[in-house]
Design an enzyme around this catalytic site. Structure first.
Site, PDB file in Angstrom:
ATOM      1  N   ASN A 108     -27.129 -33.378-112.298  1.00  0.00           N
ATOM      2  CA  ASN A 108     -27.557 -34.354-111.302  1.00  0.00           C
ATOM      3  C   ASN A 108     -29.087 -34.392-111.325  1.00  0.00           C
ATOM      4  O   ASN A 108     -29.730 -33.483-110.814  1.00  0.00           O
ATOM      5  CB  ASN A 108     -27.023 -33.919-109.925  1.00  0.00           C
ATOM      6  N   LYS A 144     -30.990 -36.310-109.778  1.00  0.00           N
ATOM      7  CA  LYS A 144     -31.541 -36.765-108.494  1.00  0.00           C
ATOM      8  C   LYS A 144     -32.618 -37.832-108.739  1.00  0.00           C
ATOM      9  O   LYS A 144     -32.519 -38.582-109.710  1.00  0.00           O
ATOM     10  CB  LYS A 144     -32.054 -35.570-107.682  1.00  0.00           C
ATOM     11  N   HIS A 182     -22.836 -36.353-101.851  1.00  0.00           N
ATOM     12  CA  HIS A 182     -23.789 -35.262-102.020  1.00  0.00           C
ATOM     13  C   HIS A 182     -24.430 -34.969-100.666  1.00  0.00           C
ATOM     14  O   HIS A 182     -24.671 -35.884 -99.876  1.00  0.00           O
ATOM     15  CB  HIS A 182     -24.850 -35.643-103.060  1.00  0.00           C
ATOM     16  N   GLU A 230     -27.330 -34.440 -99.807  1.00  0.00           N
ATOM     17  CA  GLU A 230     -28.570 -35.194 -99.545  1.00  0.00           C
ATOM     18  C   GLU A 230     -28.241 -36.608 -99.055  1.00  0.00           C
ATOM     19  O   GLU A 230     -28.957 -37.168 -98.228  1.00  0.00           O
ATOM     20  CB  GLU A 230     -29.443 -35.213-100.808  1.00  0.00           C
ATOM     21  N   GLU A 242     -20.502 -27.573-102.834  1.00  0.00           N
ATOM     22  CA  GLU A 242     -21.943 -27.343-102.844  1.00  0.00           C
ATOM     23  C   GLU A 242     -22.399 -26.851-101.476  1.00  0.00           C
ATOM     24  O   GLU A 242     -22.671 -27.670-100.577  1.00  0.00           O
ATOM     25  CB  GLU A 242     -22.678 -28.636-103.188  1.00  0.00           C
ATOM     26  N   GLY A 287     -31.051 -26.287-104.282  1.00  0.00           N
ATOM     27  CA  GLY A 287     -32.495 -26.364-104.478  1.00  0.00           C
ATOM     28  C   GLY A 287     -33.277 -25.239-103.827  1.00  0.00           C
ATOM     29  O   GLY A 287     -34.497 -25.285-103.723  1.00  0.00           O
ATOM     30  N   SER A 292     -28.163 -24.100-106.933  1.00  0.00           N
ATOM     31  CA  SER A 292     -28.987 -23.112-107.653  1.00  0.00           C
ATOM     32  C   SER A 292     -28.233 -22.427-108.797  1.00  0.00           C
ATOM     33  O   SER A 292     -28.460 -21.243-109.070  1.00  0.00           O
ATOM     34  CB  SER A 292     -29.566 -22.077-106.676  1.00  0.00           C
TER      35      SER A 292
HETATM   36  P1  PGA Z   1     -29.626 -27.413-107.519  1.00  0.00           P
HETATM   37  O1  PGA Z   1     -28.877 -28.744-107.000  1.00  0.00           O
HETATM   38  O2  PGA Z   1     -28.918 -26.966-108.763  1.00  0.00           O
HETATM   39  O3  PGA Z   1     -31.044 -27.845-107.780  1.00  0.00           O
HETATM   40  O4  PGA Z   1     -29.526 -26.411-106.421  1.00  0.00           O
HETATM   41  C1  PGA Z   1     -27.491 -28.870-107.104  1.00  0.00           C
HETATM   42  C2  PGA Z   1     -27.096 -30.226-106.548  1.00  0.00           C
HETATM   43  O5  PGA Z   1     -27.680 -30.653-105.545  1.00  0.00           O
HETATM   44  O6  PGA Z   1     -26.219 -30.925-107.099  1.00  0.00           O
END
Ligand code: PGA
Length: 255
Positions: free
Chosen positions: A9, A11, A98, A100, A170, A176, A216
């Site tokens: 992803n 983003k 997601h 976010e 997730e 992140g 992460s």
């Molecule tokens: P990350 O994000 O690997 O940077 O923690 C995962 C995601 O949001 O899909």
């Protein structure tokens, strides 16, 4: 047999030039590393989906996804993108729900159920994200929350439709942040998710459902996570922006 998947992803990162470099590197690197039962999915920002899909077209192991779509077929929704438009530029998947999107754009389970329908209607597959915040985990309401996210977001589907859904657990506190869920913590939730799917659609469908872990995930922790019985791969954010890290993660399946 359920599929093992590593999905990246991106983003809202990378421009046209850097995105093209990254997908070219990934395509060069993944070939020998992806087994027959594995799939790699790259989810760039919407403006790059067409170009990435063009480059990935000749590679049967690499699919392309968008990160969101609108629930309507078409119409006066300035700035939005429909599932049919995503399909028309060569994508196969759409990430939905997601954290976010839930957090910054107010996406609810009810809206996500409609987006799921739009995605499936257009012959695309949803990568449906669920997961709790740290506060929800500390209050010990995470299992109930995940149960509701599933029930309200995807359990209205027929078994045939649900078979096209990829789930992604997730935990919001791990996205992140560099804090990853321990393999045991992740496995506990993945097992719970698979049981919920079994209760709704039966054992066979549950056994075939791919459930990704996201938060992460990196080349160092991927092997331990992927070794868990109910973890079928990862949805990778930060580490998907570096071709070496992303392709290293793909090699971490040992089952
Ligand atoms: P990350 O994000 O690997 O940077 O923690 C995962 C995601 O949001 O899909």
């Amino acid at each position: 047999m359920r599929k093992k998947i590593v999905a990246g992803n991106w983003k809202m990162n990378l421009d046209y030039t850097s995105g093209m470099s990254l997908i070219s590197e990934v395509l060069n690197m993944v070939n020998d590393e992806v087994r027959g039962d594995q799939e790699v999915i790259v989810c760039p920002p919407a403006v790059l989906v067409y170009s990435v899909a063009q480059l990935a077209k000749g590679n049967p192991k690499v699919s392309v996804g968008a990160q969101n779509c609108h629930e309507a077929e078409s119409g006066a929704f300035t700035g939005e993108i429909s599932a049919s438009q995503i399909k028309s530029v060569g994508a196969q998947y759409v990430i939905l729900g997601h954290s976010e999107r839930r957090q910054y754009f107010g996406e609810t389970n009810e809206l996500l159920a409609k987006k799921t329908d739009a995605v499936l209607k257009n012959g695309l597959k949803p990568i449906f994200c669920i997961g709790e915040t740290l506060e929800e985990r500390n209050q010990n309401i995470h299992f109930q929350l995940i149960k509701d996210q599933l029930a309200e977001g995807v359990f209205h589907l027929s078994a045939e439709e649900f078979a096209k859904v990829v789930l992604a657990y997730e935990p919001v506190w791990a996205i992140g942040t560099g804090v990853t869920a321990s393999p045991e913590q992740a496995q506990e939730v993945h097992e719970f998710i698979r049981k919920e799917v079994a209760a709704k659609y039966g054992e066979e469908v549950a056994e075939d459902t791919t459930i990704l872990y996201g938060g992460s995930c990196n080349p160092k922790n991927a092997a331990d996570l992927f070794a868990q019985k109910d973890i079928d791969g990862g949805l990778i954010g930060g580490a998907s922006l570096k071709s070496r890290d992303f392709t290293d993660i793909i090699t971490k399946f040992n089952k």
